[in-house]
Structures are given as C-alpha cells and as structure tokens.
Design a protein around this motif. Structure first.
Motif, mmCIF file in Angstrom:
data_model
loop_
_atom_site.group_PDB
_atom_site.id
_atom_site.type_symbol
_atom_site.label_atom_id
_atom_site.label_comp_id
_atom_site.label_asym_id
_atom_site.label_seq_id
_atom_site.Cartn_x
_atom_site.Cartn_y
_atom_site.Cartn_z
ATOM 1 N N MET A 159 -6.861 1.313 -23.909
ATOM 2 C CA MET A 159 -8.088 1.137 -24.434
ATOM 3 C C MET A 159 -9.441 1.234 -23.332
ATOM 4 S SD MET A 159 -7.305 -2.777 -26.469
ATOM 5 C CE MET A 159 -6.290 -3.277 -24.729
ATOM 6 N N GLY A 160 -9.214 1.993 -22.421
ATOM 7 C CA GLY A 160 -10.290 2.421 -21.304
ATOM 8 C C GLY A 160 -10.701 1.010 -20.740
ATOM 9 N N LEU A 161 -9.859 -0.116 -20.259
ATOM 10 C CA LEU A 161 -10.445 -1.033 -19.841
ATOM 11 C C LEU A 161 -10.113 -1.225 -18.243
ATOM 12 C CD1 LEU A 161 -9.252 -3.611 -22.481
ATOM 13 C CD2 LEU A 161 -11.522 -2.921 -21.910
ATOM 14 N N SER A 162 -10.717 -2.003 -17.427
ATOM 15 C CA SER A 162 -10.486 -2.107 -15.987
ATOM 16 C C SER A 162 -9.268 -3.005 -15.908
ATOM 17 C CB SER A 162 -11.498 -2.384 -15.072
ATOM 18 O OG SER A 162 -12.146 -3.597 -15.731
ATOM 19 N N HIS A 163 -8.629 -2.825 -14.916
ATOM 20 C CA HIS A 163 -7.593 -3.996 -14.643
ATOM 21 C C HIS A 163 -7.857 -4.963 -14.100
ATOM 22 C CE1 HIS A 163 -3.497 -5.129 -13.731
ATOM 23 N NE2 HIS A 163 -3.520 -4.888 -12.523
ATOM 24 N N SER A 164 -7.152 -6.175 -14.127
ATOM 25 C CA SER A 164 -7.514 -7.579 -13.535
ATOM 26 C C SER A 164 -6.410 -7.771 -12.607
ATOM 27 C CB SER A 164 -7.372 -8.506 -14.628
ATOM 28 O OG SER A 164 -7.594 -9.667 -13.919
ATOM 29 N N LEU A 184 0.436 -3.990 -28.529
ATOM 30 C CA LEU A 184 1.080 -2.696 -28.685
ATOM 31 C C LEU A 184 1.387 -2.293 -29.928
ATOM 32 C CD1 LEU A 184 3.794 -2.618 -25.611
ATOM 33 C CD2 LEU A 184 1.635 -1.022 -26.068
ATOM 34 N N LYS A 185 1.609 -3.632 -31.042
ATOM 35 C CA LYS A 185 1.796 -3.584 -32.174
ATOM 36 C C LYS A 185 0.524 -3.263 -33.080
ATOM 37 C CE LYS A 185 4.200 -7.512 -32.467
ATOM 38 N NZ LYS A 185 4.995 -8.557 -32.907
ATOM 39 N N VAL A 186 -0.529 -3.918 -32.469
ATOM 40 C CA VAL A 186 -1.774 -3.643 -33.339
ATOM 41 C C VAL A 186 -2.256 -2.236 -33.127
ATOM 42 C CG1 VAL A 186 -4.456 -3.990 -33.005
ATOM 43 C CG2 VAL A 186 -2.708 -5.998 -33.198
ATOM 44 N N LEU A 187 -2.107 -1.691 -31.889
ATOM 45 C CA LEU A 187 -2.531 -0.371 -31.608
ATOM 46 C C LEU A 187 -1.303 0.700 -32.157
ATOM 47 C CD1 LEU A 187 -3.783 -0.814 -28.027
ATOM 48 C CD2 LEU A 187 -5.011 -0.740 -30.187
ATOM 49 N N ARG A 188 -0.293 0.390 -32.684
ATOM 50 C CA ARG A 188 0.861 0.968 -33.409
ATOM 51 C C ARG A 188 1.550 1.804 -32.174
ATOM 52 N NH1 ARG A 188 1.570 1.751 -38.783
ATOM 53 N NH2 ARG A 188 3.726 2.405 -37.674
ATOM 54 N N HIS A 220 -4.992 -10.931 -37.826
ATOM 55 C CA HIS A 220 -6.375 -10.964 -37.358
ATOM 56 C C HIS A 220 -6.960 -9.917 -36.733
ATOM 57 C CE1 HIS A 220 -7.436 -15.164 -38.919
ATOM 58 N NE2 HIS A 220 -6.112 -15.426 -38.593
ATOM 59 N N LEU A 221 -6.268 -9.413 -35.617
ATOM 60 C CA LEU A 221 -6.683 -8.370 -34.812
ATOM 61 C C LEU A 221 -6.596 -7.193 -35.941
ATOM 62 C CD1 LEU A 221 -4.885 -9.146 -31.384
ATOM 63 C CD2 LEU A 221 -7.460 -9.084 -32.035
ATOM 64 N N ARG A 222 -5.631 -6.748 -36.636
ATOM 65 C CA ARG A 222 -5.616 -5.692 -37.246
ATOM 66 C C ARG A 222 -6.893 -5.587 -38.390
ATOM 67 N NH1 ARG A 222 -2.640 -1.115 -37.272
ATOM 68 N NH2 ARG A 222 -2.558 -0.868 -39.272
ATOM 69 N N GLN A 223 -7.373 -6.794 -38.746
ATOM 70 C CA GLN A 223 -8.613 -6.771 -39.615
ATOM 71 C C GLN A 223 -9.966 -6.547 -38.642
ATOM 72 O OE1 GLN A 223 -8.073 -10.109 -41.849
ATOM 73 N NE2 GLN A 223 -6.595 -9.216 -43.385
ATOM 74 N N SER A 224 -9.955 -6.445 -37.335
ATOM 75 C CA SER A 224 -10.965 -6.547 -36.525
ATOM 76 C C SER A 224 -11.607 -5.283 -36.085
ATOM 77 C CB SER A 224 -10.499 -7.581 -35.718
ATOM 78 O OG SER A 224 -10.442 -8.654 -35.865
ATOM 79 N N LYS A 225 -12.717 -5.289 -35.606
ATOM 80 C CA LYS A 225 -13.349 -4.067 -34.950
ATOM 81 C C LYS A 225 -12.901 -3.917 -33.610
ATOM 82 C CE LYS A 225 -18.055 -4.995 -36.810
ATOM 83 N NZ LYS A 225 -19.574 -5.336 -36.417
ATOM 84 N N ALA A 226 -12.959 -2.571 -33.216
ATOM 85 C CA ALA A 226 -12.129 -2.200 -31.849
ATOM 86 C C ALA A 226 -12.913 -2.910 -30.710
ATOM 87 C CB ALA A 226 -12.522 -0.697 -31.706
ATOM 88 N N THR A 248 -5.116 2.607 -38.889
ATOM 89 C CA THR A 248 -6.604 2.437 -38.731
ATOM 90 C C THR A 248 -7.175 1.009 -39.015
ATOM 91 O OG1 THR A 248 -6.919 4.463 -39.901
ATOM 92 C CG2 THR A 248 -8.723 3.105 -39.678
ATOM 93 N N LEU A 249 -8.000 0.781 -37.732
ATOM 94 C CA LEU A 249 -8.177 -0.787 -37.964
ATOM 95 C C LEU A 249 -9.647 -1.122 -38.766
ATOM 96 C CD1 LEU A 249 -7.780 -1.205 -34.128
ATOM 97 C CD2 LEU A 249 -6.479 -2.059 -35.968
ATOM 98 N N SER A 250 -9.552 -2.278 -39.408
ATOM 99 C CA SER A 250 -10.609 -2.455 -40.180
ATOM 100 C C SER A 250 -11.981 -2.627 -39.357
ATOM 101 C CB SER A 250 -10.215 -3.771 -41.042
ATOM 102 O OG SER A 250 -11.339 -4.611 -40.982
ATOM 103 N N LYS A 251 -13.060 -2.724 -39.946
ATOM 104 C CA LYS A 251 -14.315 -2.755 -39.506
ATOM 105 C C LYS A 251 -14.865 -4.141 -39.440
ATOM 106 C CE LYS A 251 -15.456 2.094 -39.342
ATOM 107 N NZ LYS A 251 -16.628 3.048 -39.824
ATOM 108 N N ASP A 252 -14.052 -5.225 -39.716
ATOM 109 C CA ASP A 252 -14.419 -6.732 -40.128
ATOM 110 C C ASP A 252 -14.457 -7.327 -38.463
ATOM 111 O OD1 ASP A 252 -14.662 -6.325 -42.785
ATOM 112 O OD2 ASP A 252 -12.679 -6.903 -43.146
ATOM 113 N N PRO A 253 -15.415 -8.210 -38.284
ATOM 114 C CA PRO A 253 -15.306 -9.088 -36.928
ATOM 115 C C PRO A 253 -14.244 -9.954 -37.138
ATOM 116 C CG PRO A 253 -17.058 -9.741 -38.511
ATOM 117 C CD PRO A 253 -16.610 -8.479 -39.306
ATOM 118 N N LEU A 254 -13.882 -10.443 -36.079
ATOM 119 C CA LEU A 254 -12.698 -11.258 -35.982
ATOM 120 C C LEU A 254 -12.883 -12.607 -36.523
ATOM 121 C CD1 LEU A 254 -9.795 -11.237 -33.728
ATOM 122 C CD2 LEU A 254 -10.701 -13.503 -34.447
#
Length: 473
Positions: free
Chosen positions: A414-419, A354-358, A281-287, A1-7
């Motif tokens: 993550m539901g993002l468009s491809h670049s 991939l590690k952040v999202l487990r 840092h990312l593990r402590q951040s908002k989605a 579960t990711l934290s809700k803190d801003p990065l």
C-alpha cells in the motif's frame, strides 16, 4: 476492484456491536464447556470432548474452498445485484460432495482401529461435517453481502440452543461426554436452519444446469482454495501442538494443554468478530479510507492489546480456585497468553487486509512457512527437549514474527511507512512471560504495569495522532 464509497463508520460500529453481543453469548457457552464441564466429566472424558472440538476445527477443509471462493468473489456486493441461481447451484453442489466425504469418514469410524469412545468422536465429526459447512457457506455469503448482523444472529441461535441444552444436562448430572457432543451437533443444525430461512430467496431461485453449476462451483473452489488452505494452515500452527501432545504424552496431558489453549481462545473469539465485520466494509471503501484504517488499526492494536497481560493474575486466581486439578494447564497459560496479542493482531489487520487486497496467495505462503516452523519447534520440544513449555514459547514467538512479516508486506503493497510499534509488542510479550513465570504475581504485575506505562509514555505522539484520526471519523 474496490468500490469508491467512503467507509460507513456508524454502520461498521453497529455491526461490530451486534457481533460482540453474539460472541458474548458464545463465550458464555464456552465458559460452561471449558470451566464447568470439566467438573462433571473428569479429565479423561473431558479429553474426549476436547478431542471432538479439536477434530471439528478442521472439518472446514472438506468444503474445498468453495465457501471462501464465494466470500471473495461476491464480497462487497448487494443482495439485490447478486446472481441468486448461481449461488443456489453452488450451494447444492457443495452439499452433495460434502455428503460423500461425511459417508466415507463415518465408514472409517465404524471400521477403523478405534476404541468405542474415539469411534464415537470420529462418527460425530463425520455427521457434523456437512451440517457445519453448509451453515458456513450461507454465513460466508451473508458476510460477503455485508449482512453480518444476519450471520451474528445465526450464531445467537446456535449459542441459545447450546446454553439451554448444557444447562439441562448439567442440572441432570450427566457425566458422559456423548450427550454433550450430540447437543453440539444439534446446535449447529439450528444455525443451519436459521441461515436457510434467511437465504430463502436464494434457495427458491432455481438451479443452473448441472454441468454449469459444477463449473461455477469449481471456479469458486479455484479462487477460494488458497484462502481455505491458508486458514487450515493457520489453525494447524497450534493444532500440531495438540496433536503431538496427544501422541507423546497421552489423553490426560492433552486434556490439560487443550484446557489452557481454550482459555486463550476466549479472547481470540472477540477479536475475530472485528475481522469478520471489517472485510465487507473495507471492500466497499475508497483506497484512501482503506489505508487510513490500516494505520489506525495497526497502531491502536500495538498500543492497547498488550494491556490484557495485566488480566493474567486475576484469571489464574479464579481458574485455580475453580479447577485446582487443572493447575498445570493454568501455569502453562503464561506461555500461551501472548497468542491473544499476536493472533488477534494478525486476524484483524494481517489476514483481513490481505483478503481485501486479494493477496490470499501471500497469506497462504506466510501461513505455510509459519506452520513449518511450528512443526519443527514442536518436534524438537516433544522428542529432544521433552518440554511442553519450550514448545509453547517457541510457537508464540513464531506467531509474533508472522504478524510482523505480514504487516511489512502490507505496508509495501500500500506504499505506507512502517511503524516501530509493531516491534515493541514482541519484547513486551517476552517481558510478560519472564516476569510472571519467575516472580511473585503481585510484584510481576506491578513491574509489568510500570513498563507498559513507560511504553505508552514514549509513544505519546502516536496516541495523539490516533485521537486526531478518530476525531475525523
């Protein structure tokens, strides 16, 4: 579960700066070993040094994933909240079984069918196994707790010992490779001692009952083994090339190819520091912050990493001037330079997210497929086509597709468009190989520069979008 803190962007860049400083010192030491050491050791002795470096790249396999498990389980937690007895018990458990592995490998070095030089290399690898992995356990713990500066300073301590030691040995004109290997082992021991001091409150917290400590350790192994095996697979993608070059062409050709691989590693060392700092840092951040930073990193790296190809002529000139006997390896570097782009992007964006999202199982599957393709290309190039250049180009191409596939997976998750920028670096890299392998370097540089500027021009809209995002940060 990711934290809700801003990065925390300010702290992120502070940590990256310290990590870069530590890596700069490490690169200085690597410069000594890669550019100056060959002048003193000769090709064969330097080959044994490279063989030692090659072997120790895989001693991480013997911690069985407990380091990675601790890293993933406790990633993003604060030191004040963590169960210190649990950590200390797992540390003791891991040291015990790794000492057993060290003893077995050391016995193999003494009794195996090796000449004296190879026996020494294998024995030194066995000695370093537990020292290295114990230091990594604590280093991974610091990273998980977002204390990356502590880990960076442990690397500074290691590099300082190496730098001082190599300077003394070179000044004394030592031409045998064995003292340099002993010094390397001492430097890793220094890093371990530094980490032990910084982890004192864990080490004095006491131990869990043996059976409970073993259960906790096995839990971490189960969580981390996929990531550990994935990391080993990632190393083997290039490692199989070294292995079959040694097997097919012998220690002198291995020395030349390893030299060119070592030059590419210089650049990857710096890029890996960004990945190390980003994870906690990312593990402590908002989605939302995680997604925004993904797009920023993905597109920025696609736009700016290919500029390093313009450095090749200068690097090649300086290396040929300093080490003319390695001119063959320097020419092979043309085919290896794109590794810096593809592996760098994979490390910072692909593996980190991939590690952040487990999703470490997905990372394992991707690296396993890539390794299979690398083995196939290497066997084809070594035993049918008989071309090292074919092997290197094939493996680089495979790494490019690995980076692309990983990005597609993350974007779907993550539901993002491809670049479309992710595709663009593949033809840019192939263009670099063709231009610099077929044309005069001055003309090749001018041609590539024009193509790269055109690439930036047609992506001017993306550049402006990145400026807007950076401005908000």
């Amino acid at each position: 579960t990711l934290s809700k803190d801003p990065l925390d962007t300010r702290r992120l860049f502070s940590d990256i700066f310290i990590a870069f400083f530590a890596q700069a010192l490490s690169v200085l030491v690597s410069t000594l070993t890669t550019l100056i050491l060959p002048k003193f050791l000769g090709i064969e002795a330097f080959g044994y040094w490279q063989l030692f470096i090659f072997y120790i790249g895989y001693v991480g396999f013997f911690h069985l994933g407990i380091n990675d498990g601790v890293y993933l389980i406790f990633g993003g937690q604060a030191r004040s909240n963590i169960d210190k007895r649990n950590i200390n018990s797992q540390f003791a458990f891991s040291c015990f079984y790794q000492l057993c592995f060290s003893a077995i490998i050391f016995g193999f070095a003494l009794l195996g069918p090796f000449d004296s030089e190879r026996a020494f290399v294998v024995g030194a690898t066995a000695t370093l196994l537990t020292i290295n992995n114990a230091g990594l356990f604590l280093g991974y713990l610091f990273q998980a707790l977002n204390e990356t500066k502590t880990y960076s300073f442990s690397c500074v301590a290691e590099s300082a010992v190496l730098l001082a030691g190599f300077t003394i040995l070179i000044a004394l004109g030592v031409c045998d490779f064995e003292p340099y290997i002993v010094l390397y082992c001492l430097s890793r021991a220094t890093r371990l001692v530094f980490c032990l001091i910084k982890a004192k409150e864990f080490l004095v917290s006491g131990l869990l009952p043996t059976n409970k400590a073993i259960r906790q350790g096995i839990t971490s192994i189960k969580v981390g083994i996929q990531l550990m095996v994935s990391n080993i697979m990632s190393q083997l993608i290039i490692g199989v090339v070294r292995f079959f070059v040694d097997l097919k062409w012998g220690i002198e050709v291995f020395s030349v190819v390893s030299f060119s691989l070592s030059i590419a590693t210089f650049f990857l060392m710096f890029l890996s520091q960004v990945s190390m700092v980003l994870f906690p840092h990312l593990r402590q951040s908002k989605a939302d912050s995680i997604k925004e930073y993904y797009c920023l990193l993905r597109d920025s790296l696609s736009l700016f990493l290919p500029v390093i190809y313009l450095l090749y002529p200068l690097i090649a000139f300086l290396l040929n001037l300093w080490l003319p006997e390695y001119s063959q390896g320097i020419s092979l570097f043309i085919f290896l330079f794109p590794i810096c782009v593809f592996d760098g992007k994979m490390d910072i964006v692909g593996a980190t997210y991939l590690k952040v999202l487990r999703k470490e199982r997905k990372l394992l599957e991707i690296n396993l497929l890539t390794l299979g393709a690398s083995i196939a290309v290497t066997l084809l190039g070594a035993y049918i086509i008989h071309s090292i250049a074919f092997i290197l180009v094939g493996v680089v191409t495979i790494l490019g597709f690995r980076s692309f596939i990983t990005e597609r997976l993350l974007e779907r998750t993550m539901g993002l468009s491809h670049s479309t920028l992710s595709w663009a670096i593949i033809p840019l890299s192939l263009l670099f190989i063709v231009l610099f392998s077929q044309l005069d370097q001055l003309f090749a540089s001018a041609s590539y520069l024009i193509c790269y500027l055109f690439f930036l021009a047609i992506n001017a809209k993306t550049l402006k979008q990145l400026q807007v995002i950076c401005g908000r940060r």
